[in-house]
Design an enzyme around this catalytic site. Structure first.
Site, PDB file in Angstrom:
ATOM      1  N   GLU A 119       0.762  -1.137  -0.001  1.00 56.52           N
ATOM      2  CA  GLU A 119       0.087   0.072  -0.108  1.00 56.52           C
ATOM      3  C   GLU A 119       0.755   1.170   0.149  1.00 56.52           C
ATOM      4  O   GLU A 119       1.858   1.314   0.460  1.00 56.52           O
ATOM      5  CB  GLU A 119      -0.858  -0.051   1.077  1.00 56.52           C
ATOM      6  CG  GLU A 119      -2.014   1.165   1.195  1.00 56.52           C
ATOM      7  CD  GLU A 119      -3.141   0.979   2.266  1.00 56.52           C
ATOM      8  OE1 GLU A 119      -3.959   1.747   2.652  1.00 56.52           O
ATOM      9  OE2 GLU A 119      -2.828  -0.037   3.197  1.00 56.52           O
ATOM     10  N   ASN A 138     -12.232  -1.484  -1.177  1.00 59.47           N
ATOM     11  CA  ASN A 138     -11.799  -1.931   0.017  1.00 59.47           C
ATOM     12  C   ASN A 138     -12.396  -1.608   1.433  1.00 59.47           C
ATOM     13  O   ASN A 138     -12.525  -0.605   1.487  1.00 59.47           O
ATOM     14  CB  ASN A 138     -10.332  -1.521   0.097  1.00 59.47           C
ATOM     15  CG  ASN A 138      -9.492  -1.928   1.258  1.00 59.47           C
ATOM     16  OD1 ASN A 138      -9.074  -3.155   1.584  1.00 59.47           O
ATOM     17  ND2 ASN A 138      -9.354  -0.870   2.006  1.00 59.47           N
ATOM     18  N   GLU A 139     -12.453  -2.590   2.145  1.00 63.46           N
ATOM     19  CA  GLU A 139     -13.368  -2.250   3.583  1.00 63.46           C
ATOM     20  C   GLU A 139     -14.220  -1.077   3.380  1.00 63.46           C
ATOM     21  O   GLU A 139     -14.503   0.126   3.952  1.00 63.46           O
ATOM     22  CB  GLU A 139     -12.026  -1.644   4.323  1.00 63.46           C
ATOM     23  CG  GLU A 139     -11.084  -2.893   4.677  1.00 63.46           C
ATOM     24  CD  GLU A 139     -10.026  -2.555   5.887  1.00 63.46           C
ATOM     25  OE1 GLU A 139     -10.203  -1.420   6.393  1.00 63.46           O
ATOM     26  OE2 GLU A 139      -9.344  -3.434   6.388  1.00 63.46           O
ATOM     27  N   TYR A 167      -6.645  -9.160  11.643  1.00 62.84           N
ATOM     28  CA  TYR A 167      -5.452  -8.844  12.268  1.00 62.84           C
ATOM     29  C   TYR A 167      -5.118  -9.351  13.636  1.00 62.84           C
ATOM     30  O   TYR A 167      -6.049  -9.261  14.248  1.00 62.84           O
ATOM     31  CB  TYR A 167      -5.190  -7.377  12.182  1.00 62.84           C
ATOM     32  CG  TYR A 167      -4.689  -6.618  10.816  1.00 62.84           C
ATOM     33  CD1 TYR A 167      -3.441  -6.770  10.268  1.00 62.84           C
ATOM     34  CD2 TYR A 167      -5.903  -5.907  10.148  1.00 62.84           C
ATOM     35  CE1 TYR A 167      -3.390  -6.235   9.056  1.00 62.84           C
ATOM     36  CE2 TYR A 167      -5.598  -5.511   8.816  1.00 62.84           C
ATOM     37  CZ  TYR A 167      -4.399  -5.627   8.239  1.00 62.84           C
ATOM     38  OH  TYR A 167      -4.112  -4.929   7.032  1.00 62.84           O
ATOM     39  N   GLU A 227      -6.067  -9.132   3.756  1.00 65.17           N
ATOM     40  CA  GLU A 227      -5.240  -8.608   4.845  1.00 65.17           C
ATOM     41  C   GLU A 227      -5.512  -9.323   5.922  1.00 65.17           C
ATOM     42  O   GLU A 227      -6.279  -9.741   6.608  1.00 65.17           O
ATOM     43  CB  GLU A 227      -6.073  -6.991   4.958  1.00 65.17           C
ATOM     44  CG  GLU A 227      -5.718  -6.225   3.990  1.00 65.17           C
ATOM     45  CD  GLU A 227      -6.056  -4.805   4.467  1.00 65.17           C
ATOM     46  OE1 GLU A 227      -5.978  -4.430   5.648  1.00 65.17           O
ATOM     47  OE2 GLU A 227      -6.508  -4.037   3.156  1.00 65.17           O
ATOM     48  N   GLN A 262       2.348  -6.047   5.724  1.00 62.37           N
ATOM     49  CA  GLN A 262       2.419  -5.802   4.394  1.00 62.37           C
ATOM     50  C   GLN A 262       3.995  -6.280   3.689  1.00 62.37           C
ATOM     51  O   GLN A 262       4.631  -6.502   4.633  1.00 62.37           O
ATOM     52  CB  GLN A 262       2.125  -4.078   3.765  1.00 62.37           C
ATOM     53  CG  GLN A 262       0.922  -3.803   4.213  1.00 62.37           C
ATOM     54  CD  GLN A 262       0.546  -2.596   3.564  1.00 62.37           C
ATOM     55  OE1 GLN A 262       1.249  -2.038   2.934  1.00 62.37           O
ATOM     56  NE2 GLN A 262      -0.867  -2.096   4.057  1.00 62.37           N
TER      57      GLN A 262
END
Length: 513
Positions: free
Chosen positions: A45, A192-193, A260, A317, A366
């Site tokens: 990103e 995204n999201e 996460y 992610e 990432q």
């Protein structure tokens, strides 16, 4: 420990085992689906020092480069056979306007990255530069389109610019910018999201919006799009249910899931990447094992609407998220990477392998200098993190046949809490070689394994291991080889079985031929 109840054909193998031995059955008689190599994808990103000062550097960085792309980073990614790279976000994707990143770099507009650190970007790294990076790595590009602040027309024309070989204003513009042939990008994220930084939408609103955007993201000659919908945040099962019901498997190749691992379960004080005790280590392992339940429950919902499993669950992610390193920009998400992180990577990749009938793509967050990075850079120097070495070790599973596994894990106990200590996946490649990856998260106890292998004939076993004295151990620019892959000799053939002594806090890969 209680013995496992196996089919009668296997009972005689286990009757004589001691109570301290864990029995594992790896069945190669009926391999099922392949483990997609795209499970081993990565995510880059416009965030902190991932793109700028990571992949993309100036003249002051004295390393081999192609244009401004660091070739030492490229070479490291080629070694682990990175299959796909997701870009430009993340949250950044929904404020990125692709035309700002094409044409003469001197004429490209500056922008403020309002999501990550409030820094100015000169748009010198854009579409052409990203696709050149993917070409150098030898991986598939996975582009996340802007739904949050973009338009249907903007996305449609980006796809046309990338994939059409017909004459049009967009293809003429591409040729003016130095690219005559289309790139034929396949993987395309529609937002995204969208439940959060991508527009703060309700799922019903996004479902209708997705269908509108997807209609105009066209398939061009020899370039069919694999469209990926913005899926659930962690345990939001209603989001998955609604999209599967209202959009369905015929209109989306993939549906994303983001999760996460937070050491403390507290977003305001997530915990240090390098300074933590066993209580926090246990909590981190407990939290990362939640991925098993998330993948299982989202997959069950998808099965209801898509029993043929046409739509992939795309975990694009994942990884550990800690507090940033002291003295660094809090918006840059720069964190160190310990043996704990390597164990987390091994656990999650095993989970994805074992659910590869539905999970067909995943992207660690990432790639460089951000979150659970596999590479850190500092000026001219490059550092391969413990997590990098897990991806190097696990690449043997790419596109191999998944094998079914049956075992009862011993427990890792901390105080009055306990979790499974053992995590395994296995596959058989096109040559017939069998690969087993094992993770023991218990920091003080080895695990003795006796493995029954119906359908497997082997004469040799070799192994690799990642471990260290402390779960807080890291690689540094001064000591880059502290946590790395070394040879493993703790496995041997015993009759037709495999006997393994799996060390504490270790990741092991075994190859049987």
């Amino acid at each position: 420990m209680k013995k496992i109840i196996f089919p009668l054909a296997f009972c005689f193998f286990v009757n004589f085992l001691s109570a301290q031995t864990t029995t594992v059955v790896i069945d190669a008689t009926n391999p099922t689906n392949s483990i997609s190599r795209h499970i081993y994808g990565h995510f880059s990103e416009h965030l902190g020092r991932c793109i700028y000062d990571g992949f993309w550097v100036g003249d002051s960085i004295n390393v081999p480069k192609k244009d401004r792309i660091r070739l030492d980073v490229v070479d490291a990614l080629k070694k682990i056979k990175v299959p796909n790279l997701r870009w430009p976000g993340g949250c950044f994707a929904d404020e990125y306007h692709w035309r700002d990143g094409i044409g003469s770099r001197k004429e490209r507009p500056y922008m403020v990255n309002t999501n990550w650190g409030g820094v100015s970007e000169d748009n010198s790294f854009g579409t052409h530069e990203f696709l050149e990076l993917c070409s150098l790595i030898g991986c598939e590009p996975y582009i996340a389109g802007n739904v949050g602040s973009g338009t249907v027309e903007e996305m449609a024309k980006w796809v046309e610019y990338l994939n059409s070989d017909a004459k049009s204003t967009m293809t003429d513009l591409r040729k003016q910018n130095g690219r005559s042939e289309p790139w034929r990008v396949k993987y395309w994220g529609v937002g995204n999201e969208s439940w959060g930084c991508g527009g703060d939408m309700t799922v019903d609103f996004y479902a209708d919006l997705y269908k509108r955007y997807a209609v105009y993201a066209r398939n061009y000659k020899e370039a069919p799009l694999l469209k990926i919908a913005s899926g659930a945040n962690s345990g939001d099962y209603n989001w998955t249910e609604t999209l599967m019901k209202n959009v369905g498997p015929n209109k989306m190749w993939g549906l994303t899931l983001h999760y996460y691992t937070l050491p403390t379960n507290n977003w305001r004080a997530k915990g240090s990447a390098t300074v933590f005790d066993e209580k926090e280590y246990f909590n981190t392992m407990k939290n990362t094992l939640v991925m098993e339940d998330l993948v299982t429950r989202h997959s069950t919902i998808m099965d209801k609407y898509d029993p043929a499993k046409k739509t992939a669950l795309v975990v694009d992610e994942w990884g550990i998220w800690t507090d940033v390193e002291p003295g660094t920009n809090p918006g840059f998400l720069y964190q160190q990477n310990s043996l704990r992180d390597a164990l987390i990577a091994g656990i999650n990749l095993n989970i994805f392998n074992n659910h590869s009938d539905r999970v067909r793509m995943a992207n660690l967050a990432q790639t460089v200098n951000v979150l659970q990075a596999i590479i850190l850079t500092k000026g001219d120097k490059i550092l391969l993190t413990p997590t990098y070495h897990v991806f190097d070790m696990y690449k043997v599973h790419m596109d191999a046949k998944k094998l079914n596994i049956n075992f009862k894990s011993p427990e890792y106990i901390n105080g009055d809490r306990k979790i499974p200590a053992l995590n395994i996946s296995a596959s058989q490649d096109s040559t017939g070689a069998l690969h087993i990856t094992l993770v023991n998260i218990d920091p003080s106890k080895a695990i003795a394994l006796r493995t029954v292998l119906p359908g497997v004939k082997f004469t040799t076993v070799t192994g690799q291991i990642i471990t260290s004295k402390k779960f807080t151990d890291i690689n540094t620019f001064e000591n880059p080889g502290n946590v790395k892959i070394t040879s493993f000799s703790g496995a041997k053939k015993s009759g037709e079985e495999l006997v393994v002594n799996l060390p504490a806090q270790s990741i092991v890969m075994l190859e049987l031929k």
